[in-house]
Design a protein around this motif. Sequence first.
Motif, PDB file in Angstrom:
ATOM      1  N   HIS A   1      32.602  38.446  44.397  1.00 41.21           N
ATOM      2  CA  HIS A   1      33.325  39.602  43.899  1.00 41.21           C
ATOM      3  C   HIS A   1      34.610  39.199  43.173  1.00 41.21           C
ATOM      4  O   HIS A   1      35.093  38.063  43.292  1.00 41.21           O
ATOM      5  CB  HIS A   1      33.649  40.566  45.051  1.00 41.21           C
ATOM      6  N   TYR A   2      35.166  40.160  42.428  1.00 46.50           N
ATOM      7  CA  TYR A   2      36.444  39.941  41.758  1.00 46.50           C
ATOM      8  C   TYR A   2      37.517  39.607  42.791  1.00 46.50           C
ATOM      9  O   TYR A   2      37.497  40.119  43.903  1.00 46.50           O
ATOM     10  CB  TYR A   2      36.888  41.197  41.017  1.00 46.50           C
ATOM     11  N   ARG A   3      38.494  38.782  42.404  1.00 45.61           N
ATOM     12  CA  ARG A   3      39.603  38.431  43.291  1.00 45.61           C
ATOM     13  C   ARG A   3      40.878  39.083  42.737  1.00 45.61           C
ATOM     14  O   ARG A   3      41.718  38.453  42.089  1.00 45.61           O
ATOM     15  CB  ARG A   3      39.744  36.917  43.389  1.00 45.61           C
ATOM     16  N   VAL A   4      40.989  40.368  42.973  1.00 45.80           N
ATOM     17  CA  VAL A   4      42.096  41.173  42.476  1.00 45.80           C
ATOM     18  C   VAL A   4      43.045  41.462  43.633  1.00 45.80           C
ATOM     19  O   VAL A   4      42.612  41.878  44.713  1.00 45.80           O
ATOM     20  CB  VAL A   4      41.588  42.492  41.861  1.00 45.80           C
ATOM     21  N   SER A   5      44.335  41.247  43.413  1.00 43.43           N
ATOM     22  CA  SER A   5      45.311  41.504  44.479  1.00 43.43           C
ATOM     23  C   SER A   5      46.637  41.933  43.877  1.00 43.43           C
ATOM     24  O   SER A   5      46.956  41.622  42.724  1.00 43.43           O
ATOM     25  CB  SER A   5      45.505  40.251  45.347  1.00 43.43           C
TER      26      SER A   5
ATOM     27  N   HIS B   1      43.415  49.584  36.142  1.00 44.69           N
ATOM     28  CA  HIS B   1      43.670  49.289  37.548  1.00 44.69           C
ATOM     29  C   HIS B   1      45.001  48.559  37.721  1.00 44.69           C
ATOM     30  O   HIS B   1      45.767  48.843  38.663  1.00 44.69           O
ATOM     31  CB  HIS B   1      42.527  48.441  38.098  1.00 44.69           C
ATOM     32  N   ALA B   2      45.297  47.638  36.804  1.00 46.42           N
ATOM     33  CA  ALA B   2      46.566  46.911  36.874  1.00 46.42           C
ATOM     34  C   ALA B   2      47.754  47.858  36.740  1.00 46.42           C
ATOM     35  O   ALA B   2      48.765  47.703  37.450  1.00 46.42           O
ATOM     36  CB  ALA B   2      46.615  45.838  35.783  1.00 46.42           C
TER      37      ALA B   2
ATOM     38  N   SER C   1      31.587  48.582  45.121  1.00 48.27           N
ATOM     39  CA  SER C   1      32.519  47.493  44.863  1.00 48.27           C
ATOM     40  C   SER C   1      33.565  47.888  43.827  1.00 48.27           C
ATOM     41  O   SER C   1      33.368  48.785  42.998  1.00 48.27           O
ATOM     42  CB  SER C   1      31.768  46.250  44.374  1.00 48.27           C
ATOM     43  N   LEU C   2      34.694  47.172  43.861  1.00 45.21           N
ATOM     44  CA  LEU C   2      35.708  47.336  42.827  1.00 45.21           C
ATOM     45  C   LEU C   2      35.131  46.967  41.464  1.00 45.21           C
ATOM     46  O   LEU C   2      35.427  47.620  40.460  1.00 45.21           O
ATOM     47  CB  LEU C   2      36.922  46.459  43.152  1.00 45.21           C
TER      48      LEU C   2
END
Length: 468
Positions: free
Chosen positions: A328-332, A359-360, A69-70
């Motif tokens: 899970h994380y909600r990263v977009s 990551h950002a 996972s992320l």
Amino acid sequence: MPLPRIKPKVPRFDVAVIGAGVVGCAVARRFAREGAKVVVIEKGADILSGASKANSAILHTGFDAPPGSLELDLIRAGRAEYLDIHSALGLSIVETGALVCAWADHEAARLDSIVAQAHENGISEVRLLTGPQARQAVPGLSKALLAGVEVRGEHVIDPWSAPLAYLTEAVALGTEFRRNTEVLSGSFAGDWHLQTSQGDIHAASVVNAAGLFGDEINARLGLPVDFTIRPRKGQFVVLDKAAAVHVPKILLPVPNEITKGIVICPTAFGNVLVGPTAEEQEDRHRATVETTTLKMLKAHGERLVPPLAGIEVTAVYAGLRPGTEKKHYRVSSHPESRAIVLGGIRSTGLSAALGLAQHAVRLHAAFAQPFLKPTETPVITVPNLTETRPRDWQQPGHGELLCHCEMVTRREVEACLTSPVPPGDYGGLRRRTRAGMGRCQGFYCQGRLAEISAGHLACPLSCEGAAE
């Protein structure tokens, strides 16, 4: 003939970070180190005004994160960076290790799979323990314990000084911190035009790190609302420092599908935490404590570690985790509008914050030109509040002891009030100094704290609701 009116100049930044929780502070630091002109926008009076102020302060290894996972990748990256920088920043780490405890046959049957998952996640320092072996490591454990898994790399840190250090470094690199500033709406037309409660802000890119309000900020910015925050309340009991000798390790339950469960955990300040609960609620603003639940937590701790019976409760508190409809994380990333969303960062946010910041920056590099990195990085060191190193009261010239429970000096409080990122309210003052966080919970020191902090806090100690 009247002179033409000149419109006031609207500040223009490279990156606007919305939210000054631990993730927002870490993101601001990372972008500032990359050379970006950053603004951090926080609707509360201080950093950590939302979910980040209440957590169990565990620096996780990721041994139980979903494989591949992320979240796992970011926990491991964040932990590695914390271990690399904590000493230079003056931050703590208490190398406790953890013990996953099985109290029933069905829990013991899952321990092999926990070890296997840890190995799959690249965490090798785990081992199965029998009940007697576990009690040898933690003698106070109940004889009802059947077996356990030792995870040597799980540790505890100071959860408030870390984000303060991150933002302080960012400010030293030119970041602006706008507190008491709520993002009301935003539009993108080549650049972002953000309307806030304190005026307009222009930025080339935005990062949504708004925690409990991440989905609402997406809606206000016109970004896809592809997750819904479902606040999950966690109540905690803080036991007196006499409990620490009985809880040398983090004691974890075998987790279930909903929650990691109630933890019995030493802190970097010498206390012991019992919590959190996992209670769904609609309210995103307030987390209440209930006497029945607090009694249950205390009894739970005493049942699993019998020597905790009779040890006084120093404090109780509750916090909200920004859970969503998925685990899970909600990263977009949204390159077309130069926006990054870091949503659904639940109980592992403290551990993953630095990894999320890395990551950002990688996501941002995919749609923007690199910045010009500063030639020098300022040296930032935050004061030590933990039992891991000498404290200010042990040094000469500290003035006076303002808080005898936590041994907080006048010099520490005055330095906090005049620091680059000073507190905005009493909660921020407490988190930066630990004044008022001891056995008397400010009963004896709050008067002097009110005198010394007068004129420094946007919400003074005398205002209604100042105490947390």
